[in-house]
Every structure is written in structure tokens, then in C-alpha cells.
Design an enzyme around this catalytic site. Structure first.
Site, PDB file in Angstrom:
ATOM      1  N   ASN A  27      40.956  29.676  37.142  1.00 45.61           N
ATOM      2  CA  ASN A  27      39.957  29.841  38.206  1.00 45.61           C
ATOM      3  C   ASN A  27      38.965  28.682  38.282  1.00 45.61           C
ATOM      4  OD1 ASN A  27      41.153  32.109  39.114  1.00 45.61           O
ATOM      5  ND2 ASN A  27      39.742  33.537  38.131  1.00 45.61           N
TER       6      ASN A  27
ATOM      7  N   GLU B 114      45.582  34.543  30.244  1.00 47.33           N
ATOM      8  CA  GLU B 114      44.592  33.707  29.563  1.00 47.33           C
ATOM      9  C   GLU B 114      43.880  34.576  28.523  1.00 47.33           C
ATOM     10  OE1 GLU B 114      43.289  30.405  32.906  1.00 47.33           O
ATOM     11  OE2 GLU B 114      42.226  32.305  32.938  1.00 47.33           O
TER      12      GLU B 114
HETATM   13  C1  LIG Z   1      37.457  31.742  45.879  1.00 47.41           C
HETATM   14  C2  LIG Z   1      37.699  32.672  44.724  1.00 47.41           C
HETATM   15  C3  LIG Z   1      39.091  33.195  44.566  1.00 47.41           C
HETATM   16  C4  LIG Z   1      39.548  33.264  43.131  1.00 47.41           C
HETATM   17  C5  LIG Z   1      40.345  34.497  42.842  1.00 47.41           C
HETATM   18  C6  LIG Z   1      40.567  34.690  41.389  1.00 47.41           C
HETATM   19  C7  LIG Z   1      41.593  35.715  41.099  1.00 47.41           C
HETATM   20  C8  LIG Z   1      41.948  35.589  39.649  1.00 47.41           C
HETATM   21  O1  LIG Z   1      41.130  35.836  38.765  1.00 47.41           O
HETATM   22  C9  LIG Z   1      43.276  35.113  39.221  1.00 47.41           C
HETATM   23  C10 LIG Z   1      44.406  35.353  40.143  1.00 47.41           C
HETATM   24  O2  LIG Z   1      45.124  36.312  40.056  1.00 47.41           O
HETATM   25  S1  LIG Z   1      44.656  34.154  41.281  1.00 47.41           S
HETATM   26  C11 LIG Z   1      46.120  34.657  42.092  1.00 47.41           C
HETATM   27  C12 LIG Z   1      47.347  34.247  41.349  1.00 47.41           C
HETATM   28  N1  LIG Z   1      48.478  34.636  42.102  1.00 47.41           N
HETATM   29  C13 LIG Z   1      49.125  33.821  42.929  1.00 47.41           C
HETATM   30  O3  LIG Z   1      48.778  32.666  43.069  1.00 47.41           O
HETATM   31  C14 LIG Z   1      50.252  34.455  43.698  1.00 47.41           C
HETATM   32  C15 LIG Z   1      50.911  33.484  44.603  1.00 47.41           C
HETATM   33  N2  LIG Z   1      52.017  34.120  45.284  1.00 47.41           N
HETATM   34  C16 LIG Z   1      53.239  34.307  44.706  1.00 47.41           C
HETATM   35  O4  LIG Z   1      53.468  33.921  43.569  1.00 47.41           O
HETATM   36  C17 LIG Z   1      54.271  34.992  45.537  1.00 47.41           C
HETATM   37  O5  LIG Z   1      53.918  34.834  46.888  1.00 47.41           O
HETATM   38  C18 LIG Z   1      54.453  36.513  45.201  1.00 47.41           C
HETATM   39  C19 LIG Z   1      55.081  36.650  43.826  1.00 47.41           C
HETATM   40  C20 LIG Z   1      53.135  37.256  45.239  1.00 47.41           C
HETATM   41  C21 LIG Z   1      55.328  37.178  46.239  1.00 47.41           C
HETATM   42  O6  LIG Z   1      56.482  36.428  46.354  1.00 47.41           O
HETATM   43  P1  LIG Z   1      57.204  36.223  47.764  1.00 47.41           P
HETATM   44  O7  LIG Z   1      56.198  35.635  48.667  1.00 47.41           O
HETATM   45  O8  LIG Z   1      58.474  35.514  47.519  1.00 47.41           O
HETATM   46  O9  LIG Z   1      57.421  37.692  48.292  1.00 47.41           O
HETATM   47  P2  LIG Z   1      58.458  38.755  47.867  1.00 47.41           P
HETATM   48  O10 LIG Z   1      59.821  38.322  48.320  1.00 47.41           O
HETATM   49  O11 LIG Z   1      57.901  40.018  48.412  1.00 47.41           O
HETATM   50  O12 LIG Z   1      58.403  38.829  46.296  1.00 47.41           O
HETATM   51  C22 LIG Z   1      59.028  37.923  45.402  1.00 47.41           C
HETATM   52  C23 LIG Z   1      59.546  38.650  44.203  1.00 47.41           C
HETATM   53  O13 LIG Z   1      58.512  39.270  43.465  1.00 47.41           O
HETATM   54  C24 LIG Z   1      58.695  40.680  43.446  1.00 47.41           C
HETATM   55  N3  LIG Z   1      57.397  41.311  43.528  1.00 47.41           N
HETATM   56  C25 LIG Z   1      56.350  40.901  44.280  1.00 47.41           C
HETATM   57  N4  LIG Z   1      55.295  41.695  44.059  1.00 47.41           N
HETATM   58  C26 LIG Z   1      55.695  42.622  43.150  1.00 47.41           C
HETATM   59  C27 LIG Z   1      55.059  43.690  42.515  1.00 47.41           C
HETATM   60  N5  LIG Z   1      53.773  44.000  42.755  1.00 47.41           N
HETATM   61  N6  LIG Z   1      55.771  44.427  41.630  1.00 47.41           N
HETATM   62  C28 LIG Z   1      57.055  44.135  41.362  1.00 47.41           C
HETATM   63  N7  LIG Z   1      57.715  43.120  41.924  1.00 47.41           N
HETATM   64  C29 LIG Z   1      57.037  42.378  42.809  1.00 47.41           C
HETATM   65  C30 LIG Z   1      59.581  40.953  44.605  1.00 47.41           C
HETATM   66  O14 LIG Z   1      60.326  42.132  44.411  1.00 47.41           O
HETATM   67  C31 LIG Z   1      60.468  39.706  44.639  1.00 47.41           C
HETATM   68  O15 LIG Z   1      61.471  39.760  43.648  1.00 47.41           O
HETATM   69  P3  LIG Z   1      62.878  38.980  43.838  1.00 47.41           P
HETATM   70  O16 LIG Z   1      63.543  39.769  44.901  1.00 47.41           O
HETATM   71  O17 LIG Z   1      63.521  39.055  42.506  1.00 47.41           O
HETATM   72  O18 LIG Z   1      62.582  37.575  44.241  1.00 47.41           O
END
Ligand SMILES: CCCCCCCC(=O)CC(=O)SCCNC(=O)CCNC(=O)[C@H](O)C(C)(C)COP(=O)(O)OP(=O)(O)OC[C@H]1O[C@@H](n2cnc3c(N)ncnc32)[C@H](O)[C@@H]1OP(=O)(O)O
Ligand SMILES: NC(=O)C1=CN([C@@H]2O[C@H](COP(=O)(O)OP(=O)(O)OC[C@H]3O[C@@H](n4cnc5c(N)ncnc54)[C@H](O)[C@@H]3O)[C@@H](O)[C@H]2O)C=CC1
Length: 310
Positions: free
Chosen positions: A214, A176
Site C-alpha cells: 500500500n 504481509e
Molecule cells: C487509494 C487507497 C486504496 C488502497 C486500498 C488498499 C487495499 C489493501 O489494503 C490491499 C489490497 O487488497 S489492494 C487490492 C489487491 N488486489 C488486486 O490488485 C486485484 C487485482 N485484480 C485481479 O487480480 C483480478 O482481476 C481478479 C483475480 C480479482 C479477478 O480476475 P479476472 O478479472 O480474471 O476475473 P475472473 O475471471 O472473474 O476471475 C479470475 C479467477 O479468479 C477466480 N476468483 C475470482 N474471485 C474469486 C473469489 N472471490 N473466490 C474464488 N475464486 C475467485 C475466478 O474463479 C477465476 O478463476 P479461473 O477460472 O481459474 O481463472
């Protein structure tokens, strides 16, 4: 599209877009600052990552190198040597520092990703304003504070805006780009171009509370906590419900642990102070208790759930 597709696409996009920005200083090497440093370095730009001490910076480097390794494995799955080179070169583009004033002396863009507290952000930007070159753009990665409030202490309000990333930064494609009241078109365009240059899909937003994501996400997550607090459903069932019933990749409670409960509390407390008549932002005892106990979510090994210590 799977995450593999996402990462490859965002990386190859970044190579195609030229940016006027070559040297970037990121202040705050936590969850967000580390990710921002990583994606900037992946795009071929020089990064200085600043935090308060070298122990924290060592942790940041470790998490960046882990993440680069995961990405390299996917992009270069048939060519591990190229993958290693990609990860090594990106890692080498990131220098670390503990003195923010010295770090901004020769930089084109400063991105602040420190604690979500207006006074602390003010103290930092005030120091940086005198030290950075005139052309340098300042941006905040704030989740919930007003860009105009943050920039009120600097002279360069025309070269100040919001660059709001999403966690985990290397995976989430959105950026954003927020225009403050005095942000010039030229500053805004440069920020947009820069976002594209690091492979993000940019959306524009005015300086409105919570920007786009947010504004919608915080009330949803706060309501999930109230549902839990009333005992209407368990944390696990709330999470399962939103994943299987609404198609979210994570449920709200696990996402709160992922974001960090301290950051969540900072956001809610700030909005409660600014909007005292809004019941949604009233203190949530279950959240405050965990924060008081130091249970901040994934980063400390425990929040609403328990995690293996990394
Ligand atoms: C009340 C107040 C609260 C408000 C808060 C405000 C915060 C803010 O200002 C704004 C924000 O950021 S809000 C948060 C936004 N983020 C989300 O919503 C994440 C939701 N989760 C996901 O997308 C997946 O679970 C996620 C991608 C994280 C993980 O995916 P999976 O669950 O499928 O788990 P994995 O199989 O481990 O990972 C999937 C693929 O992603 C790769 N990966 C994950 N983390 C990584 C990282 N840190 N670096 C590099 N690669 C990464 C992982 O390798 C995998 O890849 P593939 O094998 O190709 O699928
Ligand atoms: N956690 C999340 O999912 C998201 C957070 N944000 C925003 O990003 C910012 C940072 O959040 P996180 O990375 O989650 O926090 P974090 O707690 O993981 O990291 C903050 C880092 O800033 C450092 N720091 C604090 N004061 C400093 C100073 N004066 N100078 C240099 N370093 C300093 C701390 O030592 C820490 O390493 C906050 O404004 C937050 O609202 C934005 C998008 C998502």
C-alpha cells in the site's frame, strides 16, 4: 500461471505446513474477514467469524460458500463429489458469532478485519485483551494504520502484529506479516508459520505506513483519481491504459471500486491527518461525493462504475 494453478498450489502448500494455531477468531465478516475465514477453514483450522449482527454474517456465509464452490470446481474438476465434500467441510469449520468477547475465550489467533478506524479498533482490542487466553496472538488486517498505534491499548504488545491480506483473499497469494515495535521473535515466527499453513506466500515488513504494497499502491491510486478529477482522461481510459500499458489485471479506478470507496476514504483521510504536508493525501472531492451518496463500489452496486446487484 493462471488462477487455477495459483489456487491449487496455495491449497496443496497449506496441507504441508503444520501450524501451532488450530482455532482462529476473525472479527469483521465483510469483504476481507469473509475471505480470511474461508482460507483458514480451507487449511483445516477451526474458525469463528464475528460481526455485529446475524444478517451480515448470513451474507458473509453466502459469499464464502460461493467462493468455496468456485474453488472446489477448479481443484476437483474431474471429481465433483470430492469438490462438494471439500467445500462442505471447509464451510462447516466456520462458526459465526456476534459477541467478540465470548468468541475469543478459546482461540489461538485473533485477526481483526473491521472498519479502518483507530478508535473503533481500540475499543475492540481493549475488550478482547482481558477475555482471550494469555497465549493468544492478536493481529490486525489494517491497510494503513500503524500496528504500534493499534496495539497501544493492549497489554499483550509482545503478542501483537499485522497480518495484511489482499483482496480477493482466496485468490491473492500474498500475506504481509508485520512486526510491531514490541512483537517478539516467537510471535513473529508463529505468524509467518501460520501464513504458510494457509497457503500464502509471506513477506516480512516493519511497521511502516502502508507496509510494502500500500506504500506503493495508495499514491498510485490517488494520482489516478486526480487525473480523472482534472478531466485529463475518462475512468474507462485510465483503466484500459494501466491494464494494457502496464500489465495490471485491473485498472486503478476499477480496483478502487473493488477495494471499497469507504475503505479508500478512511485510508486517505487517516494519512492526510498524519501527514498534513503531503499533497498526495489531500481530500479528493470526487471520492468524497460518491461515499457521501453511499456509492461505495462493487459492494453497494455502484461506485465509479455500476455493477449488477448480487
Ligand atoms: C487509494 C487507497 C486504496 C488502497 C486500498 C488498499 C487495499 C489493501 O489494503 C490491499 C489490497 O487488497 S489492494 C487490492 C489487491 N488486489 C488486486 O490488485 C486485484 C487485482 N485484480 C485481479 O487480480 C483480478 O482481476 C481478479 C483475480 C480479482 C479477478 O480476475 P479476472 O478479472 O480474471 O476475473 P475472473 O475471471 O472473474 O476471475 C479470475 C479467477 O479468479 C477466480 N476468483 C475470482 N474471485 C474469486 C473469489 N472471490 N473466490 C474464488 N475464486 C475467485 C475466478 O474463479 C477465476 O478463476 P479461473 O477460472 O481459474 O481463472
Ligand atoms: N477492502 C480491501 O481491499 C482491504 C481492506 N483491508 C482492511 O481490512 C479491514 C476491513 O476491510 P473490509 O473487509 O474491506 O471492510 P468491510 O466494510 O467490507 O467489512 C468490515 C466489517 O466489519 C464489521 N464491523 C465493524 N465494526 C465491528 C466491530 N466492532 N465488531 C465486529 N464487526 C465489526 C462490519 O459490520 C463489516 O461487516 C480494514 O481495516 C481495511 O483497511 C485490508 C486489505 C484489503
Amino acid at each position: 500461471m493462471n488462477q487455477f494453478g495459483v489456487i491449487v498450489r496455495s491449497f496443496s502448500n497449506s496441507a504441508a505446513v503444520n501450524s501451532a494455531i488450530k482455532n482462529v477468531t476473525i472479527i469483521g465478516g465483510g469483504l476481507m474477514g469473509s475471505g480470511i475465514a474461508q482460507v483458514t477453514a480451507q487449511a483445516g483450522q477451526n474458525v469463528t467469524l464475528v460481526d455485529v449482527n446475524s444478517d451480515i454474517l448470513a451474507k458473509s456465509q453466502k459469499s464464502i460458500n460461493n467462493s468455496l464452490g468456485r474453488i472446489a470446481k477448479k481443484i476437483y474438476k474431474d471429481n465433483p463429489q470430492e469438490g462438494e465434500k471439500f467445500a462442505r467441510e471447509a464451510s462447516e469449520r466456520i462458526k459465526t458469532a456476534t459477541d467478540p468477547v465470548a468468541a475469543v475465550k478459546d482461540t489461538d489467533l485473533v485477526i481483526e478485519a473491521i472498519v479502518e478506524n483507530l478508535d473503533v479498533k481500540h475499543a475492540l482490542f481493549q475488550k478482547l485483551d482481558n477475555a482471550a487466553p494469555a497465549h493468544t496472538i492478536f493481529a490486525s488486517n489494517t491497510s494503513s494504520l500503524s500496528i504500534n498505534d493499534i496495539s497501544s491499548v493492549v497489554k499483550r504488545k509482545d503478542r501483537f502484529g499485522g497480518l495484511h491480506f489482499f483482496n480477493p483473499v482466496p485468490v491473492m497469494r500474498l500475506l504481509e506479516v508485520v512486526r510491531g515495535g514490541e512483537t517478539t521473535d516467537s510471535t513473529f515466527d508463529t505468524m509467518m508459520q501460520w501464513g504458510k499453513s494457509i497457503g500464502k506466500t509471506c513477506v516480512a515488513c516493519k511497521d511502516t505506513p502502508g507496509f510494502i504494497v500500500n506504500r506503493l499502491l495508495v499514491p498510485y491510486m490517488a494520482e489516478a483519481l486526480r487525473l480523472l478529477e482534472r478531466g485529463d482522461a475518462s475512468a474507462r481510459d485510465i483503466d484500459i491504459a494501466m491494464k494494457l500499458g502496464a500489465g495490471y489485471p485491473m485498472g486503478p479506478i476499477e480496483l478502487l471500486d473493488y477495494v471499497g470507496l469507504d475503505t479508500t476514504k478512511f485510508i486517505l483521510d487517516g494519512w492526510n491527518k498524519n501527514y498534513p504536508d503531503q499533497p498526495l493525501f489531500k481530500p479528493i472531492p470526487i471520492l468524497n461525493k460518491l461515499v457521501a451518496e453511499g456509492k461505495l463500489g462493487v459492494k453497494t452496486g455502484e461506485g465509479f462504475y455500476k455493477y449488477d446487484k448480487k
